[in-house]
Design a protein around this motif. Structure first.
Motif, PDB file in Angstrom:
ATOM      1  N   SER A 149       0.891  -1.113  -0.147  1.00  0.00           N
ATOM      2  CA  SER A 149      -0.066  -0.231  -0.020  1.00  0.00           C
ATOM      3  C   SER A 149       0.812   1.289  -0.192  1.00  0.00           C
ATOM      4  O   SER A 149       0.373   2.268  -0.392  1.00  0.00           O
ATOM      5  N   GLN A 150       2.171   1.021   0.311  1.00  0.00           N
ATOM      6  CA  GLN A 150       3.038   2.455   0.408  1.00  0.00           C
ATOM      7  C   GLN A 150       3.750   2.468  -1.066  1.00  0.00           C
ATOM      8  O   GLN A 150       4.223   3.684  -1.352  1.00  0.00           O
ATOM      9  N   ARG A 151       4.022   1.260  -1.510  1.00  0.00           N
ATOM     10  CA  ARG A 151       4.519   1.416  -2.961  1.00  0.00           C
ATOM     11  C   ARG A 151       3.671   1.673  -4.193  1.00  0.00           C
ATOM     12  O   ARG A 151       4.098   2.443  -5.218  1.00  0.00           O
ATOM     13  N   ALA A 152       2.709   0.909  -4.233  1.00  0.00           N
ATOM     14  CA  ALA A 152       1.812   0.852  -5.430  1.00  0.00           C
ATOM     15  C   ALA A 152       0.985   2.195  -5.365  1.00  0.00           C
ATOM     16  O   ALA A 152       0.991   2.852  -4.430  1.00  0.00           O
ATOM     17  N   ARG A 153       0.552   2.383  -6.730  1.00  0.00           N
ATOM     18  CA  ARG A 153      -0.138   3.555  -7.017  1.00  0.00           C
ATOM     19  C   ARG A 153      -1.762   3.177  -6.863  1.00  0.00           C
ATOM     20  O   ARG A 153      -1.928   2.042  -7.132  1.00  0.00           O
ATOM     21  N   ASN A 154      -2.477   4.067  -6.648  1.00  0.00           N
ATOM     22  CA  ASN A 154      -3.969   3.970  -6.628  1.00  0.00           C
ATOM     23  C   ASN A 154      -4.394   2.722  -5.751  1.00  0.00           C
ATOM     24  O   ASN A 154      -5.190   1.833  -6.314  1.00  0.00           O
ATOM     25  N   VAL A 155      -4.112   2.728  -4.521  1.00  0.00           N
ATOM     26  CA  VAL A 155      -4.279   1.803  -3.410  1.00  0.00           C
ATOM     27  C   VAL A 155      -4.959   2.437  -2.110  1.00  0.00           C
ATOM     28  O   VAL A 155      -4.692   3.491  -1.900  1.00  0.00           O
ATOM     29  N   GLU A 156      -5.808   1.643  -1.597  1.00  0.00           N
ATOM     30  CA  GLU A 156      -6.248   1.918  -0.174  1.00  0.00           C
ATOM     31  C   GLU A 156      -6.013   0.613   0.708  1.00  0.00           C
ATOM     32  O   GLU A 156      -6.234  -0.500   0.408  1.00  0.00           O
ATOM     33  N   TYR A 157      -5.790   1.067   2.062  1.00  0.00           N
ATOM     34  CA  TYR A 157      -5.367   0.129   2.537  1.00  0.00           C
ATOM     35  C   TYR A 157      -5.886   0.395   4.194  1.00  0.00           C
ATOM     36  O   TYR A 157      -5.417   1.363   4.661  1.00  0.00           O
ATOM     37  N   ARG A 158      -6.991  -0.326   4.623  1.00  0.00           N
ATOM     38  CA  ARG A 158      -7.600  -0.094   6.130  1.00  0.00           C
ATOM     39  C   ARG A 158      -7.574  -0.995   6.643  1.00  0.00           C
ATOM     40  O   ARG A 158      -8.666  -1.896   6.708  1.00  0.00           O
TER      41      ARG A 158
ATOM     42  N   ARG B  54      -7.958  -2.293   9.781  1.00  0.00           N
ATOM     43  CA  ARG B  54      -8.885  -2.578  10.800  1.00  0.00           C
ATOM     44  C   ARG B  54     -10.240  -3.002  10.294  1.00  0.00           C
ATOM     45  O   ARG B  54     -11.202  -3.415  10.749  1.00  0.00           O
TER      46      ARG B  54
ATOM     47  N   ILE C 150      -6.812  -2.410  -1.598  1.00  0.00           N
ATOM     48  CA  ILE C 150      -7.929  -2.262  -2.853  1.00  0.00           C
ATOM     49  C   ILE C 150      -7.031  -1.430  -3.770  1.00  0.00           C
ATOM     50  O   ILE C 150      -6.760  -0.168  -3.783  1.00  0.00           O
ATOM     51  N   MET C 151      -7.063  -1.834  -4.980  1.00  0.00           N
ATOM     52  CA  MET C 151      -6.170  -1.253  -5.959  1.00  0.00           C
ATOM     53  C   MET C 151      -7.239  -1.084  -7.247  1.00  0.00           C
ATOM     54  O   MET C 151      -7.898  -2.154  -7.796  1.00  0.00           O
ATOM     55  N   ARG C 152      -6.867   0.035  -8.192  1.00  0.00           N
ATOM     56  CA  ARG C 152      -7.896   0.459  -9.069  1.00  0.00           C
ATOM     57  C   ARG C 152      -6.997   0.607 -10.233  1.00  0.00           C
ATOM     58  O   ARG C 152      -5.867   1.373 -10.133  1.00  0.00           O
TER      59      ARG C 152
ATOM     60  N   ARG D  95      -7.150   1.993 -14.610  1.00  0.00           N
ATOM     61  CA  ARG D  95      -8.125   2.712 -15.462  1.00  0.00           C
ATOM     62  C   ARG D  95      -8.356   1.978 -16.800  1.00  0.00           C
ATOM     63  O   ARG D  95      -9.593   2.453 -17.251  1.00  0.00           O
TER      64      ARG D  95
END
Lengths: 213, 113
Positions: free
Chosen positions: A40-49, A51, A57-59, A61
């Protein structure tokens, strides 16, 4: 031909509406352990929660898709419009994972669910439809949800392999959503099976038959 | 973010914070003040800026652009936006920029979420 009595009719008639495929959900096994915090720190267009949900979650285009990537290396891809696009998208997501330093494979790619939509072309009396078919999988509770859900049990193919049992969500407007199909063939078959049953409940607002119902 | 403090220290990197840090460093070098005092000043600065922005600043800055990339991890959002135009409540003109990076932390800290 009395199509409405023959429940084994899966054949399409010319002139019937054709379902459009809207969404493919697929899974693939990258077969490598993934450090989600690092990803989640290296890839682009990601979310990481973490808890809230234990996956990144990666998207991307093109194809416009969303991937759920788990620490086990399993991945879910959603949003593609065709199976080929889903596979291509999965490869692109896997490549993004690879660029972050992991060593993903591409094992067991499989479509898990196909969603389609179609317009019957006429309004439908859901109450009547529900009354006739509640014993075979029709559910309609208008206080809870305005759509009628109608599960189609397709049985097995000739060689014995089981088919999926897609569900049709039917609305008064005649618009229908089909979900739960594992193959395009199953999706179209479930509509071909249900469509003739709907004709008896056609609801044209200018017809006086409405008053007779 | 800030270890021993309950307010973010990110405002120290703005123009005001940097100037304050420079001034404090100079005073330390002249032996005019002790380093611990400088630390206390900066901690006070963190609190005051956070509170003031929250309570006393009402003007809005809006901006439009194309989102190039986004990221959310460790409760921090990072956005990379292209071809941005900024507009401010009071002022007439706009400011444009080719590339803008926004790093954003939650307004509520983990204790009072």
């Amino acid at each position: 031909m009395s199509a409405s009595n023959n429940h084994d009719t899966y054949e399409y008639q010319p002139g019937w509406p054709v379902p459009q495929l809207q969404n493919f959900v697929a899974t693939v096994n990258l077969d490598c352990r993934i450090d989600l915090a690092y990803l989640s720190q290296r890839a682009r267009n990601v979310e990481y929660r973490p808890r809230r949900f234990n996956a990144v979650i990666m998207r991307i285009r093109d194809p416009r898709t969303t991937a759920l990537i788990f620490a086990t290396g399993r991945m879910v891809i959603t949003g593609a419009k065709t199976e080929a696009l889903a596979r291509l998208a999965a490869r692109k997501h896997a490549y993004a994972v690879q660029k972050c330093g992991f060593n993903p494979k591409f094992r067991d790619f499989a479509v898990q669910n196909i969603i389609g939509s179609v317009n019957a072309g006429f309004h439908i009396r859901l109450e009547g439809l529900a009354n006739r078919y509640f014993t075979v999988g029709a559910h309609y509770m208008p206080e809870i949800f305005p759509g009628l859900s109608f599960k189609q049990y397709l049985g097995s193919r000739e060689d014995g392999t089981p088919r999926s049992n897609p569900t049709l969500l039917i609305f008064t407007t005649g618009k229908i959503v089909i979900t739960g199909a594992k193959s395009e063939e199953d999706l179209r078959a479930s509509f071909a099976r249900a469509y003739p049953l709907l004709l008896d409940f056609r609801f044209d607002s200018d017809l006086k038959s409405k008053a007779q119902a | 973010m800030a270890a021993s403090n309950s307010f973010y220290d990110l405002y120290r990197h703005g123009s005001l914070g940097m100037t304050l840090t420079d001034a404090l460093d100079e005073l330390i070098e002249n032996n005019s003040i002790a380093p611990q005092l400088a630390m206390k000043v900066l901690t006070q600065f963190d609190r005051v800026v956070a509170e003031t922005l929250q309570e006393r600043v009402k003007s809005r800055l809006t901006f439009k652009g194309s989102l190039d990339t986004y990221r959310f991890c460790d409760e921090v959002w990072t956005f990379l936006i292209r071809n941005v135009t900024f507009k401010m409540d009071g002022t007439q003109g706009t400011v444009v920029a080719d590339k803008v990076k926004i790093v954003s932390c939650s307004a509520k800290r983990n204790d009072d979420k």
